[in-house]
Design a protein around this motif. Structure first.
Motif, PDB file in Angstrom:
ATOM      1  N   ASP A  25       0.808  -1.221   0.000  1.00 36.29           N
ATOM      2  CA  ASP A  25       0.000   0.000   0.000  1.00 36.29           C
ATOM      3  C   ASP A  25       0.842   1.271   0.000  1.00 36.29           C
ATOM      4  N   TYR A  26       1.895   1.332   0.788  1.00 30.19           N
ATOM      5  CA  TYR A  26       2.641   2.584   0.900  1.00 30.19           C
ATOM      6  C   TYR A  26       3.862   2.625  -0.005  1.00 30.19           C
ATOM      7  N   PHE A  27       4.217   1.525  -0.612  1.00 24.10           N
ATOM      8  CA  PHE A  27       5.493   1.472  -1.306  1.00 24.10           C
ATOM      9  C   PHE A  27       5.388   0.890  -2.711  1.00 24.10           C
ATOM     10  N   LEU A  28       5.026  -0.340  -2.837  1.00 26.18           N
ATOM     11  CA  LEU A  28       5.094  -1.016  -4.136  1.00 26.18           C
ATOM     12  C   LEU A  28       4.091  -0.511  -5.163  1.00 26.18           C
ATOM     13  N   PHE A  29       2.831  -0.437  -4.793  1.00 21.42           N
ATOM     14  CA  PHE A  29       1.803  -0.205  -5.794  1.00 21.42           C
ATOM     15  C   PHE A  29       1.569   1.259  -6.125  1.00 21.42           C
ATOM     16  N   SER A  30       1.974   2.184  -5.262  1.00 25.22           N
ATOM     17  CA  SER A  30       1.752   3.595  -5.582  1.00 25.22           C
ATOM     18  C   SER A  30       2.540   3.992  -6.830  1.00 25.22           C
ATOM     19  N   ASP A  31       3.797   3.590  -6.922  1.00 29.03           N
ATOM     20  CA  ASP A  31       4.597   3.880  -8.120  1.00 29.03           C
ATOM     21  C   ASP A  31       4.050   3.155  -9.351  1.00 29.03           C
ATOM     22  N   LEU A  32       3.652   1.909  -9.157  1.00 28.12           N
ATOM     23  CA  LEU A  32       3.106   1.132 -10.270  1.00 28.12           C
ATOM     24  C   LEU A  32       1.835   1.788 -10.800  1.00 28.12           C
ATOM     25  N   LYS A  33       0.971   2.255  -9.917  1.00 27.35           N
ATOM     26  CA  LYS A  33      -0.268   2.913 -10.345  1.00 27.35           C
ATOM     27  C   LYS A  33       0.028   4.153 -11.182  1.00 27.35           C
ATOM     28  N   ARG A  34       1.016   4.931 -10.753  1.00 30.22           N
ATOM     29  CA  ARG A  34       1.390   6.125 -11.519  1.00 30.22           C
ATOM     30  C   ARG A  34       1.912   5.741 -12.907  1.00 30.22           C
ATOM     31  N   MET A  35       2.699   4.680 -12.965  1.00 26.10           N
ATOM     32  CA  MET A  35       3.273   4.242 -14.238  1.00 26.10           C
ATOM     33  C   MET A  35       2.175   3.748 -15.195  1.00 26.10           C
ATOM     34  N   LEU A  36       1.162   3.094 -14.668  1.00 22.01           N
ATOM     35  CA  LEU A  36       0.097   2.548 -15.501  1.00 22.01           C
ATOM     36  C   LEU A  36      -1.003   3.566 -15.819  1.00 22.01           C
ATOM     37  N   ALA A  37      -1.007   4.686 -15.118  1.00 23.52           N
ATOM     38  CA  ALA A  37      -2.080   5.678 -15.276  1.00 23.52           C
ATOM     39  C   ALA A  37      -2.217   6.108 -16.731  1.00 23.52           C
ATOM     40  N   GLY A  38      -3.443   6.048 -17.216  1.00 19.49           N
ATOM     41  CA  GLY A  38      -3.738   6.509 -18.562  1.00 19.49           C
ATOM     42  C   GLY A  38      -3.438   5.527 -19.671  1.00 19.49           C
ATOM     43  N   LYS A  39      -2.772   4.433 -19.368  1.00 17.87           N
ATOM     44  CA  LYS A  39      -2.461   3.441 -20.403  1.00 17.87           C
ATOM     45  C   LYS A  39      -3.684   2.566 -20.670  1.00 17.87           C
ATOM     46  N   LYS A  40      -3.825   2.132 -21.898  1.00 14.39           N
ATOM     47  CA  LYS A  40      -4.924   1.246 -22.299  1.00 14.39           C
ATOM     48  C   LYS A  40      -4.340  -0.105 -22.694  1.00 14.39           C
ATOM     49  N   PHE A  41      -4.980  -1.163 -22.226  1.00 11.09           N
ATOM     50  CA  PHE A  41      -4.545  -2.516 -22.532  1.00 11.09           C
ATOM     51  C   PHE A  41      -5.702  -3.283 -23.145  1.00 11.09           C
ATOM     52  N   SER A  42      -5.388  -4.158 -24.079  1.00 11.49           N
ATOM     53  CA  SER A  42      -6.448  -4.925 -24.737  1.00 11.49           C
ATOM     54  C   SER A  42      -6.599  -6.329 -24.163  1.00 11.49           C
ATOM     55  N   SER A  43      -5.701  -6.713 -23.241  1.00 11.75           N
ATOM     56  CA  SER A  43      -5.823  -8.050 -22.642  1.00 11.75           C
ATOM     57  C   SER A  43      -5.151  -8.078 -21.269  1.00 11.75           C
ATOM     58  N   ASN A  44      -5.533  -9.054 -20.493  1.00 15.06           N
ATOM     59  CA  ASN A  44      -4.897  -9.262 -19.189  1.00 15.06           C
ATOM     60  C   ASN A  44      -3.413  -9.560 -19.352  1.00 15.06           C
ATOM     61  N   GLU A  45      -3.081 -10.275 -20.426  1.00 16.77           N
ATOM     62  CA  GLU A  45      -1.689 -10.634 -20.656  1.00 16.77           C
ATOM     63  C   GLU A  45      -0.812  -9.388 -20.842  1.00 16.77           C
ATOM     64  N   GLU A  46      -1.355  -8.372 -21.506  1.00 20.53           N
ATOM     65  CA  GLU A  46      -0.605  -7.123 -21.684  1.00 20.53           C
ATOM     66  C   GLU A  46      -0.354  -6.431 -20.343  1.00 20.53           C
ATOM     67  N   VAL A  47      -1.354  -6.432 -19.492  1.00 18.60           N
ATOM     68  CA  VAL A  47      -1.206  -5.826 -18.169  1.00 18.60           C
ATOM     69  C   VAL A  47      -0.162  -6.588 -17.356  1.00 18.60           C
ATOM     70  N   ILE A  48      -0.244  -7.900 -17.397  1.00 18.80           N
ATOM     71  CA  ILE A  48       0.711  -8.739 -16.667  1.00 18.80           C
ATOM     72  C   ILE A  48       2.126  -8.498 -17.177  1.00 18.80           C
ATOM     73  N   ALA A  49       2.302  -8.460 -18.488  1.00 20.52           N
ATOM     74  CA  ALA A  49       3.636  -8.250 -19.068  1.00 20.52           C
ATOM     75  C   ALA A  49       4.193  -6.881 -18.674  1.00 20.52           C
ATOM     76  N   GLU A  50       3.380  -5.851 -18.712  1.00 20.93           N
ATOM     77  CA  GLU A  50       3.814  -4.494 -18.351  1.00 20.93           C
ATOM     78  C   GLU A  50       4.191  -4.429 -16.864  1.00 20.93           C
ATOM     79  N   THR A  51       3.386  -5.080 -16.031  1.00 22.95           N
ATOM     80  CA  THR A  51       3.647  -5.088 -14.593  1.00 22.95           C
ATOM     81  C   THR A  51       4.926  -5.853 -14.278  1.00 22.95           C
TER      82      THR A  51
END
Length: 86
Positions: A25-51
């Protein structure tokens, strides 16, 4: 349990859930959320690969520093008697 007692350790109950003490909550996902903000993905696999790429690109010190911050957050939580740190 016997080995824990034999070695002289005291088993403490886990604290109640607190977003102040959960690294996700305070460390790992806050940066990840900012990095993913505004991006569009067409599949779960794309999200997993980006993460996965995001976390693999992080240096070991990133994780080490995040875990080391836990001690300070625990101390703040104790001082504030369980009230939120932030």
């Amino acid at each position: 349990m016997a080995k824990i007692h034999e070695l002289g350790f005291e088993l403490l109950p886990p604290p109640p859930y607190s977003p102040d003490l959960a690294p996700s909550d305070y460390f790992l996902f806050s940066d990840l959320k900012r990095m993913l903000a505004g991006k569009k993905f067409s599949s779960n696999e794309e999200v997993i690969a980006e993460t996965e790429a995001y976390f693999e690109a992080k240096d070991k010190s990133y994780y080490k520093n995040g875990i080391e911050k836990l001690e300070g957050r625990y101390n703040q939580c104790i001082t504030l008697e369980g009230n939120y740190v932030e």
